[in-house]
Design an enzyme around this catalytic site. Sequence first.
Site, mmCIF file in Angstrom:
data_model
loop_
_atom_site.group_PDB
_atom_site.id
_atom_site.type_symbol
_atom_site.label_atom_id
_atom_site.label_comp_id
_atom_site.label_asym_id
_atom_site.label_seq_id
_atom_site.Cartn_x
_atom_site.Cartn_y
_atom_site.Cartn_z
ATOM 1 N N HIS A 1 -25.403 -0.992 0.820
ATOM 2 C CA HIS A 1 -26.569 -0.845 -0.048
ATOM 3 C C HIS A 1 -27.484 -2.069 -0.016
ATOM 4 O O HIS A 1 -27.012 -3.198 0.028
ATOM 5 C CB HIS A 1 -26.125 -0.575 -1.485
ATOM 6 C CG HIS A 1 -25.526 0.786 -1.656
ATOM 7 N ND1 HIS A 1 -26.296 1.914 -1.790
ATOM 8 C CD2 HIS A 1 -24.245 1.194 -1.675
ATOM 9 C CE1 HIS A 1 -25.501 2.969 -1.900
ATOM 10 N NE2 HIS A 1 -24.243 2.560 -1.833
ATOM 11 N N ILE B 1 -22.235 3.397 3.259
ATOM 12 C CA ILE B 1 -23.547 2.755 3.115
ATOM 13 C C ILE B 1 -23.397 1.300 2.693
ATOM 14 O O ILE B 1 -22.631 0.986 1.786
ATOM 15 C CB ILE B 1 -24.395 3.499 2.047
ATOM 16 C CG1 ILE B 1 -24.539 4.971 2.416
ATOM 17 C CG2 ILE B 1 -25.754 2.833 1.860
ATOM 18 C CD1 ILE B 1 -24.998 5.227 3.822
ATOM 19 N N SER C 1 -19.288 2.626 -6.317
ATOM 20 C CA SER C 1 -20.450 2.188 -5.548
ATOM 21 C C SER C 1 -21.086 0.994 -6.265
ATOM 22 O O SER C 1 -21.181 1.014 -7.484
ATOM 23 C CB SER C 1 -21.461 3.337 -5.464
ATOM 24 O OG SER C 1 -22.616 2.924 -4.805
ATOM 25 N N GLU D 1 0.855 -1.196 0.000
ATOM 26 C CA GLU D 1 0.000 0.000 0.000
ATOM 27 C C GLU D 1 0.887 1.241 0.000
ATOM 28 O O GLU D 1 1.859 1.311 0.744
ATOM 29 C CB GLU D 1 -0.914 -0.022 1.238
ATOM 30 C CG GLU D 1 -1.632 1.278 1.570
ATOM 31 C CD GLU D 1 -2.551 1.775 0.466
ATOM 32 O OE1 GLU D 1 -3.379 0.998 -0.018
ATOM 33 O OE2 GLU D 1 -2.420 2.972 0.090
ATOM 34 N N CYS E 1 -9.947 18.494 20.868
ATOM 35 C CA CYS E 1 -8.903 17.665 21.470
ATOM 36 C C CYS E 1 -7.761 17.367 20.516
ATOM 37 O O CYS E 1 -6.873 16.580 20.845
ATOM 38 C CB CYS E 1 -9.495 16.369 22.010
ATOM 39 S SG CYS E 1 -10.291 15.354 20.750
#
Lengths: 470, 251
Positions: A54, A52, A347, A36, A442
């Site tokens: 789906h 989401i 998506s 990566e 913070c």
Amino acid sequence: MDTMDNFDVTIIGAGVTGCFIAKELSKYKLKVLVVEREPTQAMGPTKGCSGIIHAFQLPFNSLKGKLCLEGNRLMDEEAKELGFRFKRVGLILVARSILADLIAKLIRFYFSRYVEVEYLSKEEIRKLEPNVGKIKGGLFFPSGGVVNPVEMTFKARRFAEINGVEFRFERKVVEIKNGTRNGRRKGEYEIVLESCEGDKETEIISSNFIINCAGLYADEIAAMVGDRFEITPGKGSHIVFEDKSFSSHLMAAIPLIPERRTKGGGSLVTIDGNLIWGPNLVDIKDREDRSVKKEEVDGLIRKHSKIFSKLPEKAISVYAGVRAIVGKDFIINSPVKNFINVAGIQSPGLTAAPAIAKLVLRMLKDMGLELKKKEEVKTEVTPKTLKTPKTLKTETKSNKGDLICHCRLVYSEEIEEVIEEGARTLDDIKHLTGATMECGRCLPDVLGLMDRKGVKLRKDTCNSYIIWKD
Amino acid sequence: MDDKGARMNKSDETLIVGGGYSGVLLGNILAEKGFRPIIFDSFYRGGEIEIFSKLEVLREYYREFIEEYETLLPRVQILKTTVVEVEKGEKWRVKTLDGEIQEYDVVFICTGCYDSRSLTCKIFGTRPAGIFTLQNALGLISRGYRIGKNVLLYGKDRILEIVGEMLKKQRYDCQIVESKEIEVFGVERVEGIKLDGEIFRCDTLVYFCGREEFNPLGLEGTKAGNINSRTYDYKEVRKDVLRVSKGVDWV
């Protein structure tokens, strides 16, 4: 070169698909590597998505349509096995006109062949969503759900790691070569990796199989083995509201004209209960363009406020993700020997990820990879559940260091724990513990803690230093 | 604002949540009147006055309040604990993070405020590293970190001029701009902002457009100090504490 590391399978990219494939492979007797370019998992399209799960994806007979349904069905089991939060909040598609209401009543029968769905009257919807505006009725899909994408991916990475998968972060693949050298062959391929920072040192590893999960850069990886396709980056912007009581379902209006390439976003909620509006779809030239323009914010508010009778309070932040779009469907194929593309995962890629992982496993098996189950697969002893606002107030606990975040009641020891488990960026910590997520006050404490633990103070990507380095 | 509700007897058990400037000042005023208030704070003491005291220029600007705080601090009792719930009743039920429940006759909330976030301040564009609220920028600098090299201060308030002066002393390049809205650009780190069609190059954006009540758990009680005034002007903060302490009904 005899000391070269040799792997059975190398996965390029630690987004949600890469990590779920790694997690699935970690159950078998294999030497697996994940490469990566960023310091940690999920920092590309995964982090920028809406979170989401789906209920469905049209068309049902497309690859993404099928993998979406399968992934959705698998999600409860995955959430339990890996220990991430998943909630089936349900999707409501509202009909705002008589015509849309008629469409809803008709398409319900077609939809019900694939997915659980029921027709709701406007009174029934108003009961579920008191702030809904003028509507005629709608469709309810109870299987729609939400997760935190960074948490979900992190948990898959953790599972893979504790079961022996090696992750090499901050390494970019710059070349893929034929594995035969001086007549000797270790694996099918040699992969040249370059470190992302500093001297750009290179290393070469050998691998029998390669899985290309490189997201926005999957075309560049494919080109290294002579395969060509084009990624059209599509930006999706979101607005996050402070409001946690405005709406509790995934909501969208039934469009009278099908929208281009995307479901058009909706009024969504996060796993923590915040309201989110988005995503839109903006064609962009630069794959790193994650800007949110004022016109987009106005457009999102104009579009999604139509479903409701009033406006939610306090929009607190915006974010955008970039979808790696290749045509209309996912590209999951093997263009050359022992090489699999998992590209164009737009998506509903998050939903489909567990199903994609199982598909890739079947493909690897068909390509001749021997899959022998491990006798024992480890899981985290105590899958931690993050706090949700509802449990917050009633929860009591023993002192765990200094209280860092007052909004989500996060202690220093909890932050130290996720760092020890592999969190490497501020956004990791934000998504995994909730610290800095709300008012952000913070931040100096969180950065101070990261510093003391020896973690570089970066926001998300390799060179996103928060503290100035001269 | 519900600050008429506090009716107090000398025998009353009084709790102040927050041990910053407001809580400590209020604690002293009540103590002078013969009450024995107790203060709960997650860190024993603190608040942003302590941050200001670590920063040159700001140390001078806030001298009077820093000195006042230092003088008043030893005169009150502060316990390190976090209040998570206050329930109104005949007696106020106060729940702390360790699960304990205590009862008080009067509860004051002095938890201060936080700086409004980027979208509230009409900041559009990208969200790379190098964007800070004024509060967080000061917090980081007070810990000895450098937040950038070329800093753009965005907003309109006296405090930005003071902070600009401090940054210049600390060898930052720094300018102040104000506008209705701005757009940030830059991928991994801030590269600049667009403002009314003009481009300003910078590697760091520090913004301030107002402050908001810091009371994330929605504690009930009589609010006093910067939770009401929501400002960097501590004269206003003091005024609010005095106003609240005068408004209390002494029985």
